[in-house]
Design a protein around this motif. Structure first.
Motif: not given
Length: 419
Positions: A31-49
């Protein structure tokens, strides 16, 4: 729409030569903690340029050595409302307060152009955005405010800042070439002429009007200029009449985080797109330069030009009360436009987002968006991403500080959202 694009920035720490990583983020499962305090889970996103990221010829900026570029999570785009011109500011109470216009939010509608109406009246919208999860926000307290576009034909939202319990909400003027204005004595004057070809939509960038203020989170407002009294009766005394150019078209507050916590000196800063070349079109998304100014953000200061300081270049520094001394912090002839800036504490960088015409000077169809970075507010800017026909019609692009990662993830990537 208020739309958040989830993306990551490839930083120097990644030690890779390209942003084109067409695979799942290597930090999958954390998970990635955002500045606002929310823990954002990283799942199966496909990352594209972005598919076309080649800058046009004439790029005046060096290529960044610290930020390689952006990747975007395919399909991860929460959206809210049916309007545009959203510029959320992160307040001390943890809410976001934002303008909006030219559309509807729920049952409330707003339109900031007065057309040919003899009353020159238009509206701007406002709303509160609650929540820490960017995929599950609540847009509430939706209202509109009426004011006059005179002596132009449009009056749109711009800089929005909530600091120490006061919300400042700016507006600016727009017009089209040769629009006729009727003056109190019955005489008429045209805004133009403007150099051709006609850009097709709001081809005359007018000046910033004023900043209204609210101490109750937008329920009531104090507006110093419900209607201007003349062609130079505005915040900085600029005008687009007689084919003149403005320096602070559509000014936006630099996003320093919650309650301006990362301001280097407690002052509020604005950036705006400008021009000094009468042969070039300066429109709502088109200019040649970016300027910066600052002020101590109080109700008594915010609309007093004598309290503002304008950056006059490395030798002159900050000059108080004299907009004629302002010098651009970046320039690119015919290839600048609406600009925002935010501070990114996780990478200790300022980032400029600039949107402009894909096909000069057309203000319809496609827009380019590009990103510059620096460790300074006023100099040393480098290009790290140029998105041709981004969206393909994205505009008013910025990075809300509440939805930036507080630190790099385990793979050395910087996760954040683009609005």
């Amino acid at each position: 729409k208020l739309q958040f694009l989830y993306f990551i920035g490839a930083t120097k720490a990644m030690k890779i030569p390209s942003l084109v990583l067409l695979a799942v983020c290597s930090a999958k499962g954390e998970t990635v903690r955002l500045a606002g305090g929310f823990d954002l889970p990283l799942g199966d996103e496909v990352w594209l340029g972005w598919s076309n990221s080649t800058p046009p010829s004439g790029n005046p900026f060096p290529i960044s050595k610290d930020i390689i570029g952006w990747e975007y999570a395919n399909g991860s785009n929460p959206s809210y409302g049916g309007a545009d011109t959203w510029y959320p500011t992160w307040a001390a109470d943890d809410n976001l307060y934002t303008p909006w216009t030219d559309g509807h939010v729920g049952s409330v509608s707003s339109g900031s152009g007065s057309g040919s109406s003899p009353t020159y009246e238009s509206t701007t919208g406002m709303a509160t955005v609650k929540g820490n999860d960017p995929f599950n926000l609540n847009v509430t307290d939706v209202h509109t405010f009426q004011s006059s576009t005179w002596p132009y034909r449009g009056r749109y939202p711009c800089g929005s800042l909530s600091v120490n319990g006061t919300w400042f909400y700016g507006t600016y003027f727009l017009a089209n070439p040769n629009a006729t204005t009727v003056f109190p004595d019955g005489s008429t004057k045209t805004v133009g002429p403007n150099p051709g070809p006609n850009c097709g939509n709001w081809c005359v960038q007018g000046p910033a009007v004023s900043f209204r203020s609210s101490v109750d989170n937008g329920k009531t407002w104090t507006e110093p200029r419900l209607r201007s009294k003349g062609i130079k009766d505005n915040l900085f005394g600029e005008t687009a009449f007689n084919n003149e150019r403005v320096k602070f078209g559509a000014p936006h507050f630099i996003d320093f985080g919650k309650n301006m916590e990362h301001s280097p000196d407690g002052m509020a800063y604005i950036v705006g797109h400008g021009s000094s070349n009468r042969s070039n079109v300066q429109a709502w998304m088109l200019g040649d330069q970016v300027y910066i100014a600052r002020v101590i953000p109080t109700v008594s200061n915010i609309n007093d030009v004598e309290k503002w300081e304008f950056y006059g270049g490395s030798e002159a520094g900050w000059v108080k009360g004299d907009i004629s001394a302002a010098r651009p912090i970046v320039e690119w002839d015919r290839n600048m436009g609406v600009v925002t800036m935010s501070y990114h504490p996780a990478i200790k960088k300022y980032v400029l987002c600039i949107s402009t015409a894909t096909n000069y000077p057309s203000m319809r169809g496609e827009f380019d968006t590009y990103f510059l970075e620096s460790s300074s507010l006023t100099e040393g800017w480098s290009l790290f991403q140029y998105n041709r026909a981004f969206g393909p019609e994205a505009y008013f692009v910025h990075h809300p500080s509440k939805f930036m990662a507080a630190s790099l993830d385990s793979a050395g990537r910087y996760n954040l959202f683009l609005s």
